[in-house]
Design an enzyme around this catalytic site. Structure first.
Site, short mmCIF file in Angstrom:
data_model
loop_
_atom_site.label_atom_id
_atom_site.label_comp_id
_atom_site.label_asym_id
_atom_site.label_seq_id
_atom_site.Cartn_x
_atom_site.Cartn_y
_atom_site.Cartn_z
N ASN A 90 22.48 57.79 57.24
CA ASN A 90 23.46 57.90 56.27
C ASN A 90 24.88 57.99 56.80
O ASN A 90 25.27 59.18 57.05
CB ASN A 90 23.06 58.91 55.33
CG ASN A 90 24.18 59.41 54.15
OD1 ASN A 90 24.92 58.59 54.01
ND2 ASN A 90 23.93 60.51 53.60
N TRP A 91 25.67 56.94 56.78
CA TRP A 91 27.03 57.03 57.44
C TRP A 91 27.98 57.86 56.61
O TRP A 91 29.05 58.33 56.81
CB TRP A 91 27.64 55.72 57.53
CG TRP A 91 26.63 54.82 58.59
CD1 TRP A 91 25.75 55.23 59.10
CD2 TRP A 91 27.34 53.46 59.09
NE1 TRP A 91 25.41 54.01 60.00
CE2 TRP A 91 26.42 53.13 59.97
CE3 TRP A 91 28.65 53.03 59.02
CZ2 TRP A 91 26.53 51.95 60.75
CZ3 TRP A 91 28.85 51.64 59.66
CH2 TRP A 91 27.62 51.06 60.58
N LYS A 92 27.63 57.95 55.23
CA LYS A 92 28.61 58.93 54.28
C LYS A 92 29.99 58.07 54.36
O LYS A 92 29.92 56.86 54.60
CB LYS A 92 28.72 60.49 54.65
CG LYS A 92 27.29 60.99 55.15
CD LYS A 92 27.40 62.40 55.03
CE LYS A 92 26.05 63.03 55.12
NZ LYS A 92 25.81 64.41 55.13
N HIS A 96 21.65 62.17 46.68
CA HIS A 96 22.20 63.07 47.78
C HIS A 96 22.82 63.90 47.35
O HIS A 96 23.40 64.07 46.34
CB HIS A 96 23.12 62.14 48.53
CG HIS A 96 23.23 62.82 50.03
ND1 HIS A 96 24.13 63.59 50.17
CD2 HIS A 96 22.67 62.42 51.33
CE1 HIS A 96 24.22 64.22 51.54
NE2 HIS A 96 23.27 63.54 52.01
N GLU A 137 25.03 65.88 48.39
CA GLU A 137 26.79 65.66 47.95
C GLU A 137 27.08 65.01 46.81
O GLU A 137 28.08 65.34 45.91
CB GLU A 137 27.38 64.97 49.32
CG GLU A 137 27.27 65.86 50.56
CD GLU A 137 27.27 64.87 51.67
OE1 GLU A 137 27.28 63.73 51.87
OE2 GLU A 137 26.86 65.62 52.75
N GLU A 151 15.94 67.34 51.79
CA GLU A 151 17.10 67.53 52.43
C GLU A 151 17.54 69.01 51.89
O GLU A 151 18.28 69.15 50.89
CB GLU A 151 18.26 66.50 52.46
CG GLU A 151 17.81 65.25 52.84
CD GLU A 151 18.99 64.48 53.17
OE1 GLU A 151 19.09 64.03 54.40
OE2 GLU A 151 20.05 64.17 52.23
N GLY A 172 24.59 68.83 57.51
CA GLY A 172 25.96 68.80 58.33
C GLY A 172 26.30 70.10 58.90
O GLY A 172 27.27 70.65 59.29
N SER A 180 20.68 68.05 59.68
CA SER A 180 20.88 68.33 60.92
C SER A 180 19.68 67.97 61.97
O SER A 180 19.37 68.60 62.95
CB SER A 180 21.07 69.86 61.11
OG SER A 180 22.42 70.18 60.40
N GLY A 227 22.27 62.11 58.99
CA GLY A 227 23.87 61.96 58.97
C GLY A 227 24.89 61.84 59.94
O GLY A 227 24.58 60.68 60.76
N GLY A 228 25.08 63.01 60.55
CA GLY A 228 26.13 62.88 61.66
C GLY A 228 25.64 62.02 62.99
O GLY A 228 26.36 61.28 63.52
P1 PGA Z 1 23.33 65.74 58.58
O1 PGA Z 1 23.05 65.08 57.25
O2 PGA Z 1 22.21 64.73 59.45
O3 PGA Z 1 24.58 65.31 59.15
O4 PGA Z 1 22.78 67.05 58.37
C1 PGA Z 1 22.02 64.73 56.69
C2 PGA Z 1 22.24 63.83 55.35
O5 PGA Z 1 23.28 64.26 54.61
O6 PGA Z 1 21.49 62.82 54.79
#
Ligand code: PGA
Length: 252
Positions: free
Chosen positions: A9-11, A96, A98, A168, A174, A213, A234-235
């Protein structure tokens, strides 16, 4: 046997140059190995056509990060499921945390998004998870089950195993603080049991991902849990070597 799945997930990150660099690296890495893992990248909408073009001939699939529930029409700024499908995407992330926290998406809306995705033959990766406050109150199970039940009430258990769930924990996203393998497995088992109450065979075939994470150094430990079939990353999905290492640790 459930196929493993790792989705990046590049966001709201990236650029044309970054898309080119990252996908060139991933393409090389995945071509050399990983026949047993479904690898998916979810760039921002604008980079999807380029990603699809770059990944032609590769086994890496492309997904979107969101969709709107309406048919094309007067919905300024939104993207319809059929537009995503037209761009050759196979997956779409819905709900998600967010989106839930920053854009006010309710569990009912998330359930509708999952429905619209499936109708367009896009596999929804449906995100669920508790906040730190909810975990500390001892409410993790209740919160995750409620989020899942909204999806099941609207869509029926038949949405699985086509649809995918990503657990999640919000406090792990993050933050560099992932759930422990035991914490993650406990919630994954609860999700699978909740689906099994409606249809054990479907539950057996439904893929459950962990996100929050995940890094190359903790992926193996998390993914070795029996009910965890892969990850939503994510990251670490923004660095080719990290994402490839995570995908590799999913090979059984
Ligand atoms: P993260 O994000 O790996 O940076 O914690 C995961 C996500 O939001 O899907």
């Amino acid at each position: 046997m459930r196929r493993s799945l790792v989705a990046g997930n590049w966001k709201m990150n990236g650029s044309v140059a970054m898309t080119d660099d990252l996908l060139t690296g991933l393409k090389k890495g995945v071509a050399r190995s990983m026949p047993d893992v479904d690898v998916v990248v979810c760039p921002p909408f604008l980079y999807i056509p380029r990603a699809v073009q770059m990944l032609a001939g590769s086994t890496i699939k492309v997904g979107a990060q969101n969709l709107d529930i309406h048919e094309p029409g007067a919905y300024t700024g939104e993207i319809a499921a059929e537009m995503i499908k037209e761009q050759h995407c196979g997956y779409v992330i819905v709900g998600h945390s967010e989106r839930r926290a920053l854009y006010g998406e309710s569990s009912d809306l998330v359930a509708q998004k999952a429905k619209v995705a499936v109708a367009a033959e896009l596999k929804p990766i449906i995100c669920v998870g508790e906040t730190l406050e909810e975990r500390e109150r001892g409410d993790t199970g209740r919160v995750v089950r409620e989020q899942l039940m909204c999806v099941l009430d609207l869509n029926g258990v038949e949405i699985f195993p086509f649809a995918i769930i990503a657990y999640e924990p919000v406090w792990a996203i993050g933050t560099g603080r992932s759930a422990s393998p035991d914490q993650a497995q406990e919630v994954h088992a609860l999700i699978r049991e909740s689906i099994a109450e409606l249809n054990p065979n479907v539950a057996d075939h439904t893929r459950l991902l962990y996100g929050g994470s995940v890094k190359p150094d903790n992926a193996q430990a998390i993914f070795s849990s029996p009910d965890i079939d892969g990850g939503l990353i994510g990251g670490a999905a923004l660095v080719a070597s990290d994402f490839l290492a995570i995908c590799k640790s999913m090979e059984r």
